[in-house]
Design a protein around this motif. Structure first.
Motif, PDB file in Angstrom:
ATOM      1  N   VAL A 145       0.908  -1.289   0.148  1.00 24.66           N
ATOM      2  CA  VAL A 145      -0.020  -0.071   0.021  1.00 24.66           C
ATOM      3  C   VAL A 145       0.989   1.196   0.103  1.00 24.66           C
ATOM      4  CG1 VAL A 145      -0.160  -0.083   2.607  1.00 24.66           C
ATOM      5  CG2 VAL A 145      -2.062   1.100   1.152  1.00 24.66           C
ATOM      6  N   GLY A 149      -2.583   5.534   2.006  1.00 24.83           N
ATOM      7  CA  GLY A 149      -3.657   4.630   2.333  1.00 24.83           C
ATOM      8  C   GLY A 149      -3.254   3.471   3.452  1.00 24.83           C
ATOM      9  N   ASP A 152      -5.768   3.900   6.691  1.00 30.62           N
ATOM     10  CA  ASP A 152      -7.254   3.264   6.101  1.00 30.62           C
ATOM     11  C   ASP A 152      -7.007   1.875   6.261  1.00 30.62           C
ATOM     12  OD1 ASP A 152      -9.658   3.358   5.527  1.00 30.62           O
ATOM     13  OD2 ASP A 152      -9.558   3.611   3.099  1.00 30.62           O
ATOM     14  N   CYS A 153      -6.009   1.375   5.860  1.00 26.75           N
ATOM     15  CA  CYS A 153      -5.778  -0.211   5.863  1.00 26.75           C
ATOM     16  C   CYS A 153      -5.796  -0.532   7.330  1.00 26.75           C
ATOM     17  CB  CYS A 153      -4.716  -0.677   5.285  1.00 26.75           C
ATOM     18  SG  CYS A 153      -4.761  -0.535   3.454  1.00 26.75           S
ATOM     19  N   HIS A 156      -9.219  -0.592   8.922  1.00 26.41           N
ATOM     20  CA  HIS A 156      -9.968  -1.731   8.256  1.00 26.41           C
ATOM     21  C   HIS A 156      -9.809  -3.074   9.310  1.00 26.41           C
ATOM     22  CE1 HIS A 156     -11.320   0.744   5.038  1.00 26.41           C
ATOM     23  NE2 HIS A 156     -12.273  -0.102   4.801  1.00 26.41           N
ATOM     24  N   THR A 192     -11.787  -8.118   2.839  1.00 24.90           N
ATOM     25  CA  THR A 192     -11.613  -6.720   2.878  1.00 24.90           C
ATOM     26  C   THR A 192     -10.371  -6.414   2.098  1.00 24.90           C
ATOM     27  OG1 THR A 192     -12.421  -6.826   5.146  1.00 24.90           O
ATOM     28  CG2 THR A 192     -10.819  -5.025   4.545  1.00 24.90           C
ATOM     29  N   ASP A 195     -11.535  -6.059  -1.742  1.00 26.24           N
ATOM     30  CA  ASP A 195     -12.271  -4.550  -1.626  1.00 26.24           C
ATOM     31  C   ASP A 195     -11.489  -3.378  -1.650  1.00 26.24           C
ATOM     32  OD1 ASP A 195     -14.865  -3.042  -1.739  1.00 26.24           O
ATOM     33  OD2 ASP A 195     -13.949  -2.481   0.369  1.00 26.24           O
ATOM     34  N   LEU A 196     -10.472  -3.403  -0.670  1.00 25.11           N
ATOM     35  CA  LEU A 196      -9.389  -2.411  -0.986  1.00 25.11           C
ATOM     36  C   LEU A 196      -8.650  -2.220  -2.397  1.00 25.11           C
ATOM     37  CD1 LEU A 196      -8.135  -2.711   2.656  1.00 25.11           C
ATOM     38  CD2 LEU A 196      -9.343  -0.932   1.819  1.00 25.11           C
ATOM     39  N   ARG A 197      -8.428  -3.721  -2.529  1.00 23.10           N
ATOM     40  CA  ARG A 197      -7.566  -3.587  -4.090  1.00 23.10           C
ATOM     41  C   ARG A 197      -8.470  -2.926  -5.182  1.00 23.10           C
ATOM     42  NH1 ARG A 197      -7.165  -6.278  -8.678  1.00 23.10           N
ATOM     43  NH2 ARG A 197      -8.899  -7.574  -7.945  1.00 23.10           N
ATOM     44  N   ARG A 199     -10.756  -0.869  -4.887  1.00 28.44           N
ATOM     45  CA  ARG A 199     -10.822   0.419  -4.876  1.00 28.44           C
ATOM     46  C   ARG A 199      -9.781   1.368  -4.970  1.00 28.44           C
ATOM     47  NH1 ARG A 199     -13.201   0.315   1.152  1.00 28.44           N
ATOM     48  NH2 ARG A 199     -12.712   2.715   1.203  1.00 28.44           N
ATOM     49  N   ILE A 201      -7.050   1.234  -3.282  1.00 23.52           N
ATOM     50  CA  ILE A 201      -6.319   1.774  -1.994  1.00 23.52           C
ATOM     51  C   ILE A 201      -5.116   0.783  -1.653  1.00 23.52           C
ATOM     52  CG2 ILE A 201      -6.465   1.789   0.520  1.00 23.52           C
ATOM     53  CD1 ILE A 201      -9.432   2.408   0.293  1.00 23.52           C
ATOM     54  N   ILE A 202      -4.886  -0.450  -1.999  1.00 22.98           N
ATOM     55  CA  ILE A 202      -4.079  -1.227  -1.892  1.00 22.98           C
ATOM     56  C   ILE A 202      -3.388  -1.625  -3.504  1.00 22.98           C
ATOM     57  CG2 ILE A 202      -4.322  -1.963   0.428  1.00 22.98           C
ATOM     58  CD1 ILE A 202      -5.261  -4.734  -0.905  1.00 22.98           C
TER      59      ILE A 202
END
Length: 208
Positions: A145, A149, A152-153, A156, A192, A195-197, A199, A201-202
Motif C-alpha cells: 500500500v 492509504g 485506512d488499511c 479496516h 476486505t 475490496d481495498l484492491r 477501490r 487503496i492497496i
C-alpha cells in the motif's frame, strides 16, 4: 462458511504427579509437544527413564485445529490405561502434549475398573500441576500500500478485530505489510483486502 475456532489451550512446562493405589505406584509425567514426532520422542525418553517399571502407558494429543491423537496400554488390559489417559486430556480440552503414566506393580491386581480409575486420576493429577497458556492460530496475509492509504488499511484491520501487534509493516518506497490473521477472521480479511484492491487503496495482496 462456518466460523472456525482459533483459540486453544496447551501446557507450557513438564509436570509430574504420583499416586499410590493398593501398593502399586503410578507416576504421571506430562510434557509439552507441538508435533507427533516431539510427542513420540518424549514418550520414548520417559519410558527409558522408568525402564524398570512394569508399564509405561501413554497418550498424546497434538495439533490444532487439525488434531492427531493416539494412546497405548503398554501391556495393561485393553482399554484400561491409554484410553483413560487420552480421555482425561480431551475432557480438559488441552492440546500439544503427551502424558506417560508409569506403573510400578505392587503385587495386588486392581481389575479393569480399578486400573481405569487409577490411570485417569494420575493423568488428571499431573494436568492440575502443569501451567497453561491460551494460543491463537493465525495465518499470514501480506499486501502493499502507498503511505497515504496505510492508515485506512490499519483502520479496516482494527474493525475486523485484528490486534495492531499482529501487523508488521516494512517501510520503503511503498509500505509492505505482513499481518497474522486469526483463522476465524481469515475469510473476512481476504474479502476486505479484495475490496481495498478494487477501490485502488492497496496495490495487491496475498494470503500465504
Amino acid at each position: 462458511m462456518a466460523r472456525l475456532e482459533d483459540r486453544y489451550v496447551r501446557i507450557i512446562e513438564e509436570g509430574r504427579f504420583s499416586l499410590k493405589e493398593r501398593r502399586s505406584e503410578f507416576i504421571a509425567t506430562a510434557v509439552p509437544a507441538k508435533t507427533v514426532e516431539e510427542a513420540k520422542g518424549a514418550i520414548e525418553s520417559i519410558s527409558k527413564r522408568y525402564s524398570d517399571a512394569r508399564h509405561n502407558c501413554w497418550a498424546y494429543r497434538v495439533g490444532f485445529p487439525e488434531t492427531t491423537e493416539h494412546c497405548s496400554d503398554d501391556g495393561e488390559p485393553s482399554g484400561s490405561a491409554g484410553r483413560p489417559i487420552l480421555g482425561t486430556i480431551i475432557k480438559a480440552d488441552l492440546y500439544d502434549l503427551a502424558i506417560v503414566v508409569t506403573r510400578y506393580f505392587g503385587g495386588v491386581k486392581l481389575g479393569v475398573r480399578g486400573l481405569i480409575d487409577a490411570y485417569s486420576a494420575s493423568a488428571q493429577g499431573v494436568l492440575e500441576v502443569c501451567p497453561r497458556e491460551e494460543r491463537t492460530v493465525t495465518a499470514p496475509l501480506s499486501f502493499t500500500v502507498g503511505y497515504e492509504g496505510y492508515g485506512d488499511c490499519l483502520h479496516h484491520l482494527t474493525v475486523l478485530g485484528i490486534p495492531e501487534e499482529n501487523v508488521a509493516p516494512s517501510f520503503g518506497e511503498k509500505v509492505s505489510v505482513k499481518v497474522e490473521i486469526p483463522i476465524s477472521l481469515l475469510d473476512r480479511a481476504e474479502e476486505t483486502m479484495e475490496d481495498l484492491r478494487l477501490r485502488g487503496i492497496i496495490e495487491g495482496w496475498e494470503s500465504l
